[in-house]
Design an enzyme around this catalytic site. Structure first.
Site, PDB file in Angstrom:
ATOM      1  N   LYS A   8     -37.948  47.497 -45.431  1.00  0.00           N
ATOM      2  CA  LYS A   8     -39.043  46.627 -44.971  1.00  0.00           C
ATOM      3  C   LYS A   8     -40.159  47.464 -44.355  1.00  0.00           C
ATOM      4  CE  LYS A   8     -35.908  42.754 -44.366  1.00  0.00           C
ATOM      5  NZ  LYS A   8     -35.038  41.971 -43.495  1.00  0.00           N
TER       6      LYS A   8
ATOM      7  N   ASP B  23     -39.938  35.257 -40.838  1.00  0.00           N
ATOM      8  CA  ASP B  23     -38.682  34.957 -41.534  1.00  0.00           C
ATOM      9  C   ASP B  23     -38.529  33.459 -41.788  1.00  0.00           C
ATOM     10  OD1 ASP B  23     -37.078  36.961 -42.456  1.00  0.00           O
ATOM     11  OD2 ASP B  23     -36.080  37.332 -40.547  1.00  0.00           O
TER      12      ASP B  23
ATOM     13  N   GLN C 233     -33.928  41.336 -36.942  1.00  0.00           N
ATOM     14  CA  GLN C 233     -32.950  41.497 -38.016  1.00  0.00           C
ATOM     15  C   GLN C 233     -31.606  40.886 -37.619  1.00  0.00           C
ATOM     16  OE1 GLN C 233     -33.622  42.932 -41.148  1.00  0.00           O
ATOM     17  NE2 GLN C 233     -31.609  42.132 -41.666  1.00  0.00           N
TER      18      GLN C 233
END
Ligand code: NAP
Length: 279
Positions: free
Chosen positions: A25, A92, A69
């Site tokens: 990422k 997200d 994460q």
């Protein structure tokens, strides 16, 4: 645009798989000329301390997107952390506000893997309107959101899970079959209607040579990869059966995974444009 979009990634502890995902990422951000900051608090961090980090990122003008994460260590209240994110910066798409927007089909950041799947279907001109879609898996990050997105695209959607009877029979009705289960090669040819589009979301690491031989039917390439690294990736769909029976399919690796990162970048750029008043 007055400055490059900025993404902050919070990686707690030393989960090996998470470290790989975060590396990809951050690298993609930099390749695209975006700003990326990685924060790496220790595994022992408390919920309160992590909330403090999230608050600081929420307040920063140069941060357009925040990604925490998952999974987080056991002592952390993950839901509290996700709720603390500024929904506008939740690239997200997991904040309850953004999940509500998804249900109501209102604009908001969408979860990256499900959004990537819809992009893939559209860009390959695979018809969705009026088609039968079957999604195996009902997780908050893949199964539920992709089912809703397919519904919004006017598919007739069935969501399956571990208690669904006659799973092969249900899957065989699918024009579009999405497997998001986390079980290596579970979906065999008996689950696939000939010519169906099969989206394999699963990312499973095989560490047994016998399993590699069985699933990849002795493929010399995969065995060589296994002998070199000690593991190979396989999806939730049997790769040989999928190639034989599907009309179109996503390979593992190289199918859904890269799209997830692409959609993360898309969400970050959109957030930056919104915050800078560009769009
Ligand atoms: P998850 O939260 O563990 O959910 C798995 C789902 O599969 C659950 O709904 C479960 O049903 C269902 N399931 C398990 N065994 C089943 C069975 N025998 N028959 C029918 N359904 C069954 O998993 P996830 O987070 O959605 O992830 C799924 C897979 O996708 C994993 O391999 C993950 O690594 C991968 N993934 C890949 C990406 C990517 O970017 N490529 C992104 C996210 C996830 P119940 O609800 O009844 O337990």
């Amino acid at each position: 645009m007055k400055r490059a979009p900025g993404l902050a990634v919070v990686l707690v502890g030393n989960n090996a798989a998470s470290e790989v995902y975060v590396r990809h990422k951050v690298k993609t951000c930099l390749d695209l000329g975006m700003c990326s900051q990685k924060l790496t608090p220790p595994d022992s961090i408390s919920t309160e301390e992590l909330l403090e980090i999230v608050d600081q990122l929420n307040a920063r003008d140069d941060v357009d997107g925040i990604l925490v994460q998952l999974p987080l260590p056991k002592q952390i209240d993950s839901k509290r952390i996700l709720r603390a994110l500024d929904p506008e910066k939740d690239v997200d798409g997991f904040h309850p506000y953004n999940v509500g927007c998804l249900v109501a089909a209102l604009p908001a950041p969408r979860a990256c893997t499900p959004a990537g799947i819809i992009q893939l279907l559209k860009r390959y001109h695979i018809p969705i309107v009026g088609k039968r879609a079957v999604v195996v898996g009902r997780s908050d990050i893949v199964g539920k959101p992709v089912s809703l997105l397919l519904l919004h695209e006017h598919a007739t959607v069935t969501i399956c899970h571990s208690k669904t009877p006659d799973l092969p029979g249900v899957c065989c009705e699918a024009d579009i079959l999405v497997a998001a289960i986390g079980r290596p090669a579970m979906i065999t040819g008996d689950y696939i209607k000939p010519g169906a589009t099969v989206i394999d979301v699963g990312t499973n690491s095989l560490t047994s040579r016998e399993e590699v031989v069985r699933i990849f039917r002795n493929s010399p390439d995969r065995l060589a990869a296994f002998d070199k690294r000690g593991s190979v990736l396989v999806g939730d769909v049997d790769p040989i059966d999928m190639a034989e029976k599907a009309g179109a399919y996503t390979p593992v690796p190289g199918g859904v995974g890269p799209l997830t990162i692409a959609m993360l970048m898309f969400n970050t750029v959109e957030s930056a444009e919104r915050r800078l008043g560009v769009c």
